[in-house]
Each structure stands twice: as C-alpha cells, then as structure tokens.
Design an enzyme around this catalytic site. Structure first.
Site, PDB file in Angstrom:
ATOM      1  N   GLU A 124       0.828  -1.208   0.000  1.00 24.78           N
ATOM      2  CA  GLU A 124       0.000   0.000   0.000  1.00 24.78           C
ATOM      3  C   GLU A 124       0.864   1.260   0.000  1.00 24.78           C
ATOM      4  O   GLU A 124       0.549   2.243  -0.684  1.00 24.78           O
ATOM      5  CB  GLU A 124      -0.948  -0.008   1.199  1.00 24.78           C
ATOM      6  CG  GLU A 124      -1.916  -1.177   1.237  1.00 24.78           C
ATOM      7  CD  GLU A 124      -2.747  -1.318  -0.028  1.00 24.78           C
ATOM      8  OE1 GLU A 124      -2.963  -0.312  -0.724  1.00 24.78           O
ATOM      9  OE2 GLU A 124      -3.167  -2.446  -0.332  1.00 24.78           O
TER      10      GLU A 124
ATOM     11  N   HIS B  53       1.946   1.874  -3.461  1.00 23.63           N
ATOM     12  CA  HIS B  53       0.904   2.532  -4.249  1.00 23.63           C
ATOM     13  C   HIS B  53       1.001   4.048  -4.085  1.00 23.63           C
ATOM     14  O   HIS B  53       0.924   4.798  -5.062  1.00 23.63           O
ATOM     15  CB  HIS B  53      -0.482   2.069  -3.788  1.00 23.63           C
ATOM     16  CG  HIS B  53      -1.008   0.873  -4.523  1.00 23.63           C
ATOM     17  ND1 HIS B  53      -1.001   0.778  -5.908  1.00 23.63           N
ATOM     18  CD2 HIS B  53      -1.584  -0.266  -4.073  1.00 23.63           C
ATOM     19  CE1 HIS B  53      -1.542  -0.371  -6.259  1.00 23.63           C
ATOM     20  NE2 HIS B  53      -1.892  -1.029  -5.178  1.00 23.63           N
TER      21      HIS B  53
ATOM     22  N   GLU C  94      -0.872  -2.904  -9.937  1.00 25.47           N
ATOM     23  CA  GLU C  94      -0.784  -3.899  -8.867  1.00 25.47           C
ATOM     24  C   GLU C  94       0.537  -4.658  -8.937  1.00 25.47           C
ATOM     25  O   GLU C  94       1.153  -4.944  -7.906  1.00 25.47           O
ATOM     26  CB  GLU C  94      -1.969  -4.865  -8.938  1.00 25.47           C
ATOM     27  CG  GLU C  94      -3.296  -4.271  -8.531  1.00 25.47           C
ATOM     28  CD  GLU C  94      -3.280  -3.689  -7.133  1.00 25.47           C
ATOM     29  OE1 GLU C  94      -2.705  -4.326  -6.223  1.00 25.47           O
ATOM     30  OE2 GLU C  94      -3.827  -2.583  -6.953  1.00 25.47           O
TER      31      GLU C  94
END
Length: 294
Positions: free
Chosen positions: A148, A151, A224
């Site tokens: 995360e 990201h 991803e």
C-alpha cells in the site's frame, strides 16, 4: 443504507459543483448560435469539465469518503502494541519510499484486505481491516503495508484519476458527436436536438463507457504488479509472496465497497471476458511475477 445515501449525496454535490463551473465558464449549450451544428470548443470544455472534474473531485474527497464508507478509524495515538506496530511500520516504510507519513487506520471488516488512497504522496491514508490483522502473521501484514505504501509512492491514485478523467472526456465528447450525427443524418433534424440524439447519446455512452472501463482496469492491473514489486523491495520478496498466498486462502470473502475496490490489495476472481474488467490481476499471476524477479 447509510453508505448508499452518502454515495448519492457525494455524487449529487459533485454534479452541482460541475454544473456551476460550466455556467461560470459560459458553457451552457453544445450547439452553435444557429442551433444547427455542434460548437466543438464548448462541447470539449463540457466534456473535460465533467470528465476530469468528477474524477479529480472524487480523488480530492477520497480520504474522507474512504473513512465514511468503511468506518475506518485513524490511529491518532496508539492504544496497544498492535497499533504501535502498525504506525511505526508504515512510518519506516514511508521514509524508505521517500514520501510523507500517511494516516494509518483500521476498519472493522472480516475480509483480509487493506487499501491506500489520498490526493498526493504526502497526504495519503493507509488502512487495514480487522480481518487482515486477525488472519495474517506480522510478516505478511508488513508486506501488505509495504504494498500500500508503494501505491502511494508510485502516485497510483493520482495517475488512475487522470486516466479516468481522460477516458471520461472522450466518452462524453464522442457520444454526443455520434448522437448529433445520427440525429442530423438519419433523422434529418434541422434545428436543436430531437429524441434520436438523446437515445443515441445514451447508447453510445454505455458502449464507449464499457470500452473505457477495459482501458482503466488494464492500467489498474499493471499498477498492482508495480506495487507488489515495491512491496517486495520494502518488506522482502518472501514476505510479499507469503502475503499474496495468504490472500489466496481468503479470496472468496467479502470485498471492499465498489468505490474502493480498485484501491484494495485483494481483488475478486473472474473468468473469460470478465477478466477484462478486473481491477486486480489473478493472485497466481502476481505470485509468479514476484518469483520471476528472483
């Protein structure tokens, strides 16, 4: 019901703001002064305001809406060892990734999941579910947090919003051009727009919207893979692979709300053409990609 009302209220507010923006820009009609041809400049402005406006406003409100949709509680002051570990782990990873410290939150849900959102690299939110904390080892949870944080460091939320804005603009613009052409050429409407314009416009928006979604979801799947690679760098490749394997065991559990699905670490399963609309690649492909890096 609370989530639905919040979603509707948020979208209504966005539409109102965009409509006011168009009025201030003097773009109230897409036809020329004679009412016969399209005013391409006005149409392009109209399409861009609604195409980018909705996407960017959703991004600007993403942290607020994410907290409301999931009930995520930001850890202001760690109350126990688990919360302290979460905050210090994200802090260490954020420093290694070169970004500002995100807000760290926990939301109550049985599914093993986590998400990151926010308008910029230095103003983000990283949240994990109670299901993840209860079902993953600390090493696996560390890898999810690293995914995360990656990201955020990659600017994925902003890039996805921009891509969504571009395709939205083209969908709005082209659907109205198609509707206008059908109305003029086939139905011979000479002034203004008849029912054929609106019907054709709706059908074209649906068809073009489906194609646009395929493009956006393709990008989402690529990011991803990049976040998995970033997570492997921050936490270790073996931990990242172990975390993805743990997600395989829980892939049938309930997922995040639709508005946040693309920002979670875990996606659903699909087959055939439905795979084109997946926000996440199959977990086995993600694991294989990480193994190939060795």
């Amino acid at each position: 019901m609370k989530r639905i009302l919040l979603f509707l209220a948020t979208n209504l507010a966005i539409i109102v703001v965009l409509s006011i923006t168009l009025r201030l820009l003097g773009v109230e009609k897409i036809l020329d002064a004679q009412g016969t041809g399209l005013d391409i400049n006005s149409l392009l402005i109209f399409a861009a305001v609604f195409g980018f406006g909705g996407s960017l406003m959703s991004l600007a409100m993403s942290k607020w809406t994410a907290k409301r949709f999931t009930g995520a509680q930001v850890i202001e002051m760690p109350r126990n060892a688990q919360e302290h570990w979460l905050v210090t782990t994200v802090q260490r990873q954020a420093k290694a990734a070169g970004i500002g410290m995100p807000e760290v939150a926990i939301y109550d849900a049985p599914d093993v999941n986590a998400f990151a959102t926010g308008m910029s690299k230095n103003d983000a939110l990283v949240a994990v579910s109670t299901g993840l904390l209860n079902n993953m080892s600390q090493d696996e949870a560390e890898a999810v947090l690293a995914h995360e944080v990656s990201h955020v460091a990659n600017g994925d939320m902003v890039t996805l919003a921009l891509i969504q804005g571009v395709v939205n603009t083209f969908v709005i613009f082209l659907s109205r051009v198609i509707g206008h052409t059908v109305d003029r050429v086939i139905f011979k409407t000479e002034e203004g727009h008849g029912p054929a314009f609106w019907i054709t416009n709706i059908i074209a928006e649906i068809v073009l919207g489906v194609l646009a979604t395929i493009i956006v979801m393709w990008f989402s799947r690529q990011r991803e893979f990049r976040a998995d690679a970033g997570g492997a760098q921050l936490a270790g490749r073996s931990k990242m692979i172990a975390a993805l394997r743990r997600l395989q065991l829980n892939s049938q559990q309930a997922q995040l709300p639709d508005q946040l699905a693309a920002f979670g670490i875990s996606g659903g399963r699909s087959a055939g053409l439905a795979q084109l609309f997946m926000s996440h690649p199959p977990l086995e492909e993600r694991i294989a990609a990480l193994q190939a890096q060795g």
